[in-house]
Scaffold this active site. Structure first.
Site, PDB file in Angstrom:
ATOM      1  N   SER A  36     -26.916   7.910 -13.997  1.00  0.00           N
ATOM      2  CA  SER A  36     -26.501   6.824 -13.116  1.00  0.00           C
ATOM      3  C   SER A  36     -27.656   6.414 -12.222  1.00  0.00           C
ATOM      4  CB  SER A  36     -25.315   7.278 -12.259  1.00  0.00           C
ATOM      5  OG  SER A  36     -25.045   6.346 -11.236  1.00  0.00           O
ATOM      6  N   TYR A  91      -3.691  12.484   0.781  1.00  0.00           N
ATOM      7  CA  TYR A  91      -3.026  11.589  -0.172  1.00  0.00           C
ATOM      8  C   TYR A  91      -1.923  12.332  -0.924  1.00  0.00           C
ATOM      9  CZ  TYR A  91      -2.589   8.129  -3.944  1.00  0.00           C
ATOM     10  OH  TYR A  91      -2.125   7.197  -4.822  1.00  0.00           O
ATOM     11  N   GLY A 120     -16.526   5.792  -2.224  1.00  0.00           N
ATOM     12  CA  GLY A 120     -15.615   6.328  -1.233  1.00  0.00           C
ATOM     13  C   GLY A 120     -15.091   5.314  -0.237  1.00  0.00           C
ATOM     14  N   LEU A 151     -12.353   0.884  -2.655  1.00  0.00           N
ATOM     15  CA  LEU A 151     -12.383  -0.272  -3.556  1.00  0.00           C
ATOM     16  C   LEU A 151     -12.337   0.156  -5.022  1.00  0.00           C
ATOM     17  CD1 LEU A 151     -15.047  -2.503  -1.747  1.00  0.00           C
ATOM     18  CD2 LEU A 151     -12.566  -2.481  -1.455  1.00  0.00           C
ATOM     19  N   ILE A 197       2.698   2.348  -2.307  1.00  0.00           N
ATOM     20  CA  ILE A 197       4.002   2.228  -2.967  1.00  0.00           C
ATOM     21  C   ILE A 197       3.861   2.193  -4.483  1.00  0.00           C
ATOM     22  CG2 ILE A 197       5.200   1.182  -1.016  1.00  0.00           C
ATOM     23  CD1 ILE A 197       4.809  -1.532  -2.247  1.00  0.00           C
ATOM     24  N   ASP A 198       2.625   2.231  -4.978  1.00  0.00           N
ATOM     25  CA  ASP A 198       2.459   2.220  -6.435  1.00  0.00           C
ATOM     26  C   ASP A 198       3.045   3.477  -7.061  1.00  0.00           C
ATOM     27  OD1 ASP A 198       0.385   3.640  -5.182  1.00  0.00           O
ATOM     28  OD2 ASP A 198      -1.053   3.215  -6.776  1.00  0.00           O
ATOM     29  N   SER A 202     -13.988   4.900  -8.603  1.00  0.00           N
ATOM     30  CA  SER A 202     -13.675   5.884  -9.646  1.00  0.00           C
ATOM     31  C   SER A 202     -12.854   5.260 -10.768  1.00  0.00           C
ATOM     32  CB  SER A 202     -12.939   7.084  -9.049  1.00  0.00           C
ATOM     33  OG  SER A 202     -11.705   6.698  -8.476  1.00  0.00           O
ATOM     34  N   ASP A 254      -4.710   0.759  -9.483  1.00  0.00           N
ATOM     35  CA  ASP A 254      -6.153   0.551  -9.531  1.00  0.00           C
ATOM     36  C   ASP A 254      -6.615   0.250 -10.948  1.00  0.00           C
ATOM     37  OD1 ASP A 254      -5.975   1.187  -6.900  1.00  0.00           O
ATOM     38  OD2 ASP A 254      -7.055   3.087  -7.044  1.00  0.00           O
ATOM     39  N   GLU A 314       0.822  -1.215   0.000  1.00  0.00           N
ATOM     40  CA  GLU A 314       0.000   0.000   0.000  1.00  0.00           C
ATOM     41  C   GLU A 314       0.850   1.258   0.000  1.00  0.00           C
ATOM     42  OE1 GLU A 314      -3.192   0.150  -1.159  1.00  0.00           O
ATOM     43  OE2 GLU A 314      -3.594  -1.288   0.443  1.00  0.00           O
TER      44      GLU A 314
END
Length: 385
Positions: free
Chosen positions: A66, A220, A120, A123, A34-35, A126, A170, A32
């Site tokens: 939607s 972030y 949110g 998972l 580290i991408d 987006s 992702d 996590e």
């Protein structure tokens, strides 16, 4: 579900959809934050995801609607678009913007989205929308981009159109995921290996803290900058382009270059988390689930103490899991600041786990979490007519 969506589409647009597509969400099993540091990650696609139904129109407009959101967007077909605000349809609009930047000329299109990924939650709802839209338009119009090109385009939407400095994990896992497999992805080279994810007597429980996070408004981007600061300091002595080129041993030899204590903590997490992914892949290949679970707990502790992205909600979940005898490993997944945790839970204890976790979580946090079990599923695809 598809039949219900077709009925909704028909009521909305007064015509039948001509194509249907699906893209999953994802969980990251380990590796996590580290991408964006060029490291190894171990994500998998899940069976929850996003559906898209579409058909052309003669009005020379693109219409977004939607099942999950009240906001609808209608835009004239044009070469470039601008982010309108925080509305959900900015994610697919950004895909149109990037594709229109090429030689493709869009025509009028009506689109309906539905997702069963908690918004949110960490998972990747987006990224699911982004990859889904890019894949659908590529297929529908015969644009002949390969999957990796669509992944890179979707990441560009997230970074430049939406404004979140996330890595490529992702979008990659949503595009390339395989049922009952985990991906070990090198985020620097984009080379990956497929690892059998045989959980044996265990299932993957996903626990949504129900604390929604807005990633672009979280810390972030601050973490990304802290890692860049660490990298710049290290580059005074060693020739590296990202933090994850360093082993823990080599990092220890040069960590004195990082003067700021907080920045040092961030870099320490990144380097050691990258090593944990190597060890986790070995554990899965050897079917050593207890060792894999131990590494999950170690990952969460590092994210809590060194990277400081967990919070009381995620910590409450993992603390309970560590005391529940039928869980052998748990950690936050995603960017943190809320969202979800995952746990390796012994089969047959799903109801007991959910009840006891809920009681414990409500006592500590004040509202319930949501617990569900998803299978590891395939990546983005067209649904057969």
């Amino acid at each position: 579900m598809t039949n219900q969506l077709v009925d909704t589409f028909l009521k909305k647009y007064n015509q039948q959809p001509t194509a249907t597509y699906f893209a999953p969400g994802r969980v990251n099993l380990i590796g996590e934050h580290i991408d964006y540091n060029g490291g190894l990650v171990m994500p998998c696609a899940i069976t929850a995801g996003t559906w898209l139904l579409l058909t052309p129109n003669n009005d020379n407009v693109i219409r977004f609607s939607s099942v999950n959101f009240n906001e609808e967007g209608t835009f004239p077909v044009q070469k470039r678009y601008t982010k309108t605000g925080k509305e959900w349809y900015n994610y697919p609009l950004g895909v149109f913007h990037e594709l229109q930047d090429g030689e493709w000329n869009a025509s009028g299109l009506d689109l309906l989205y539905f997702g069963n990924i908690p918004i949110g939650s960490g998972l990747s709802s987006s990224a699911s929308i982004e990859v889904l839209t890019a894949f659908a338009l590529n297929d529908y119009y015969g644009l002949e981009h390969d999957k990796l090109e669509l992944v890179k385009l979707s990441k560009k939407v997230e970074n430049e159109f939406i404004g979140v400095n996330s890595g490529i994990m992702d979008q990659f896992s949503i595009a390339f995921g395989e049922a009952d497999k985990a991906l070990v992805l090198n985020c620097d080279t984009l080379k990956y290996k497929v690892v059998d994810c045989d959980l044996g007597d265990y299932v993957l429980a996903i626990i949504n803290t129900n604390k929604r996070r807005e990633l672009s408004e979280s810390k972030y981007n601050e973490r990304v900058e802290e890692c860049n600061t660490a990298l710049t300091a290290l580059q005074k002595e060693i020739n590296i382009t990202n933090l994850c080129e360093l082993s823990a041993e080599k990092f220890a030899l040069h960590s004195h270059l990082i003067a700021d204590e907080t920045v040092l903590k961030r870099a320490t997490h990144v380097v050691k988390e990258n090593d944990r992914v190597h060890l986790a892949a070995k554990a899965l290949n050897a079917k050593q689930l207890d060792e894999f679970g131990r590494l999950m707990y170690a990952s969460h502790k590092s994210l809590k103490d060194l990277y400081e992205v967990t919070g009381k909600e995620l910590d409450a979940v993992v603390d309970f899991c560590s005391s529940y005898e039928h869980v052998i490993g748990a950690r936050m997944t995603g960017a943190g600041f809320g969202g979800c945790a995952i746990a390796l839970l012994k089969k047959g204890y799903e109801e007991d786990f959910a009840k006891k976790l809920t009681d414990d979580y409500v006592a500590k946090v004040g509202y319930p979490a949501a617990i569900y079990v998803h299978q590891i599923g395939d990546g983005v695809k067209k649904i057969a007519d």
